[in-house]
Enzyme design. Structure first.
Site, short mmCIF file in Angstrom:
data_model
loop_
_atom_site.label_atom_id
_atom_site.label_comp_id
_atom_site.label_asym_id
_atom_site.label_seq_id
_atom_site.Cartn_x
_atom_site.Cartn_y
_atom_site.Cartn_z
N GLU A 267 0.83 -1.22 0.00
CA GLU A 267 0.00 0.00 0.00
C GLU A 267 0.86 1.26 0.00
O GLU A 267 2.06 1.21 0.29
CB GLU A 267 -0.94 0.00 1.21
CG GLU A 267 -0.22 0.02 2.55
CD GLU A 267 -1.08 0.60 3.67
OE1 GLU A 267 -1.58 1.73 3.50
OE2 GLU A 267 -1.21 -0.05 4.72
N LYS B 150 -3.11 -1.73 15.61
CA LYS B 150 -2.58 -0.95 16.74
C LYS B 150 -3.56 -0.90 17.88
O LYS B 150 -4.76 -0.97 17.70
CB LYS B 150 -2.30 0.47 16.28
CG LYS B 150 -1.01 0.61 15.52
CD LYS B 150 -0.51 2.06 15.63
CE LYS B 150 0.85 2.16 14.97
NZ LYS B 150 0.73 2.26 13.51
#
Ligand code: PSU
Ligand code: MN
Length: 306
Positions: free
Chosen positions: A27, A161
């Protein structure tokens, strides 16, 4: 017009697709909005080297000049790293960026959809988006999760995260029928930390087994994506409680400054880097390399099965 008219595949990748060679999609939001310039330049180039060293061909995606790019030139990689007038493009933004010629960095969701259009099945990133903390009130749920439900690309990541609500993210993925595998782990990784305290659906012992699961999923006509949670290498892993304190501090700041929506993820990433004085950033880079390596190994095994 057909979607193929909007695809611009680099010659090396076009050839590799025809020959059935292993390819790993990468990405560009991680470059433009996830890492600072100029540190991201070395990463952008090195992550491609890691994929090549493990026997696959890297295909970084972006939206440039009205095209869905699969495979970027060194100049295009630098453009994404400088990130001047480069937007963060999720599924909802794709048509607008294509039609107006704006430059866009691809999120996990957008990279998956472009990869699928090009026929690529394995993608490496750092961490996926998910359900944000307090998401039950804000409804801030990353479009990455919907894409994982509907687009058949396997995403190798270090989980997500702690800025997110990891438990709710995993519940959402279960509801959407997305397989969550662990690469040699029972525990879904929490990005900087090897363990989140939440389990995976299956602890996969090696790349060959993961390739077989991807092929089987496709054979039985399941069009969802898949997550392969790959823990950060031991020597770069950070302490969960220490990171929890850092993230709480970053969240308080985001709240005070009224940061919301698509800006919240990049804001928190920048805050974490600053609060940890670069220590977290060094870990971020290393876990992404590790994901690129494992993704390449899976792509190599998958190419053998086709
Ligand atoms: N998480 C990270 N680093 C990142 C991202 C997420 O640790 O760079 C990026 C990815 O591109 C991901 C996107 O797809 O943020 C998710 O953004 P949002 O939460 O706005 O959907
Ligand atoms: Mn969001």
């Amino acid at each position: 017009m057909n979607f193929k008219d909007y695809l611009s595949i680099a010659p090396e990748i076009e050839e590799a697709i025809k020959a059935g060679k292993p390819i790993v999609a990468l990405e560009s939001t991680i470059l433009s909005h996830g890492m600072p310039f100029p540190e991201n330049v070395e990463f952008a180039h090195q992550v491609e080297v890691v994929v090549r060293n493990a026997g696959a061909i890297p295909a970084t995606t972006a939206i440039i000049g009205g095209k869905l790019k699969v495979g970027l030139t060194p100049e295009e990689l630098d453009l994404m790293c400088k990130a001047e007038n480069v937007g963060k493009v999720s599924r909802r933004d794709v048509a607008t960026y294509l039609a107006t010629g704006m430059t866009g960095a691809t999120t996990v969701a957008t990279t998956m959809l472009i990869a699928a259009m090009a026929g690529l099945r394995v993608f490496a990133t750092g961490g996926i988006g998910g359900v944000h903390r307090d998401g039950e009130n804000t409804m801030d749920i990353s479009a990455d999760l919907q894409e994982l439900a509907h687009t058949p690309v396997a995403v190798v990541c270090a989980g997500c995260k702690q800025i997110l609500d990891i438990g709710r993210t995993l519940e959402y993925l279960e509801t959407m029928g997305v397989p969550v595998l662990g690469y040699k782990t029972d525990d879904f990784p929490a990005f900087y930390c090897r363990k989140s305290g939440f389990g995976v659906d299956y602890n996969a012992p090696d790349a060959a087994t993961i390739a077989k699961i991807i092929k089987t999923k496709d054979d039985i006509g399941f069009n969802s994506g898949m997550i392969i949670g790959n823990p950060i290498p031991e020597e770069y892993g950070l302490d969960f409680d220490e990171m929890e304190a850092v993230i709480k501090e970053a969240l308080v700041k985001a709240d005070a400054e009224g940061v919301r929506g698509k800006n919240i993820t990049p804001f928190l990433l920048a805050q974490i880097k600053q609060i940890t004085k670069g220590k977290a950033f060094a870990s971020n880079v290393q876990l992404a390399y590790n994901n690129a390596k494992v993704a390449a190994e899976i792509a190599v095994e998958l190419a053998k099965l086709d």
